[in-house]
Design an enzyme around this catalytic site. Sequence first.
Site, PDB file in Angstrom:
ATOM      1  N   GLU A 172       0.867  -1.154   0.127  1.00  0.00           N
ATOM      2  CA  GLU A 172      -0.072  -0.059   0.115  1.00  0.00           C
ATOM      3  C   GLU A 172       0.974   1.147   0.005  1.00  0.00           C
ATOM      4  OE1 GLU A 172      -3.072  -0.347   3.100  1.00  0.00           O
ATOM      5  OE2 GLU A 172      -3.947  -2.202   1.924  1.00  0.00           O
TER       6      GLU A 172
ATOM      7  N   CYS B 222      -1.761  -5.000  -5.706  1.00  0.00           N
ATOM      8  CA  CYS B 222      -2.469  -6.178  -4.743  1.00  0.00           C
ATOM      9  C   CYS B 222      -1.105  -7.120  -5.161  1.00  0.00           C
ATOM     10  CB  CYS B 222      -3.368  -6.847  -5.869  1.00  0.00           C
ATOM     11  SG  CYS B 222      -4.947  -5.846  -5.627  1.00  0.00           S
TER      12      CYS B 222
ATOM     13  N   GLU C 158      -1.502 -10.350  -5.944  1.00  0.00           N
ATOM     14  CA  GLU C 158      -1.399 -11.388  -7.246  1.00  0.00           C
ATOM     15  C   GLU C 158      -0.500 -10.421  -8.334  1.00  0.00           C
ATOM     16  OE1 GLU C 158      -3.967  -9.998  -5.363  1.00  0.00           O
ATOM     17  OE2 GLU C 158      -5.609 -11.543  -5.736  1.00  0.00           O
TER      18      GLU C 158
HETATM   19  N1  THU Z   1      -5.933  -6.490  -2.311  1.00  0.00           N
HETATM   20  C1  THU Z   1      -4.986  -7.700  -2.840  1.00  0.00           C
HETATM   21  O1  THU Z   1      -3.913  -7.730  -2.592  1.00  0.00           O
HETATM   22  N2  THU Z   1      -5.517  -8.452  -3.622  1.00  0.00           N
HETATM   23  C2  THU Z   1      -6.828  -8.536  -4.188  1.00  0.00           C
HETATM   24  O2  THU Z   1      -7.157  -9.238  -5.233  1.00  0.00           O
HETATM   25  C3  THU Z   1      -7.693  -7.746  -3.588  1.00  0.00           C
HETATM   26  C4  THU Z   1      -7.132  -6.590  -2.720  1.00  0.00           C
HETATM   27  C5  THU Z   1      -5.443  -5.572  -1.283  1.00  0.00           C
HETATM   28  C6  THU Z   1      -5.353  -4.173  -1.583  1.00  0.00           C
HETATM   29  C7  THU Z   1      -5.198  -3.396  -0.670  1.00  0.00           C
HETATM   30  O3  THU Z   1      -3.899  -3.317  -0.141  1.00  0.00           O
HETATM   31  C8  THU Z   1      -6.069  -4.485   0.147  1.00  0.00           C
HETATM   32  O4  THU Z   1      -6.065  -5.829  -0.243  1.00  0.00           O
HETATM   33  C9  THU Z   1      -7.366  -3.760   0.435  1.00  0.00           C
HETATM   34  O5  THU Z   1      -8.204  -3.517  -0.570  1.00  0.00           O
END
Ligand code: THU
Length: 136
Positions: free
Chosen positions: A44, A53, A55
Amino acid sequence: MSERELIAAALLARESSYSPYSGFCVGAALLAQSGRVYTGCNIENAAYTPTVCAERTAFFKAVSEGERGFVAIAVVGSPAGNVTQLAWPCGVCRQVMMEFCDPQRFTVIVAKSEEEYEKRTLADLLPEGFGPDNLA
Ligand code: THU
């Protein structure tokens, strides 16, 4: 590489999650056709939109190392602490998968633990997706 081993790698990657703003910790482990596994976590940012994210971290690590073909990805996501939910990949990550994966064959495993998980093909998660074949 078994499904359980891939989930274990995702659980370990989740420990590196940098998520001070949402408190939502995600880990991923991506199995390439080469047999190598690339892990990722969500990262973040104080400006929010640069957040990436787990992935996509895994995919971009792999692609930047020269990988182009993929078999499966395991994903674990939940608020900090124990994994209490199945966190399916967001739409942007599904689109990134569409760029490099055969939607009928690529498997997305979403887990709470090595024993408790569900799996779908990318085609299930992104029906009628737009990909490289559309531009051929
Ligand atoms: N997030 C992921 O890492 N992968 C996803 O497919 C959905 C969301 C993360 C992004 C952010 O840091 C936190 O989860 C909340 O949205």
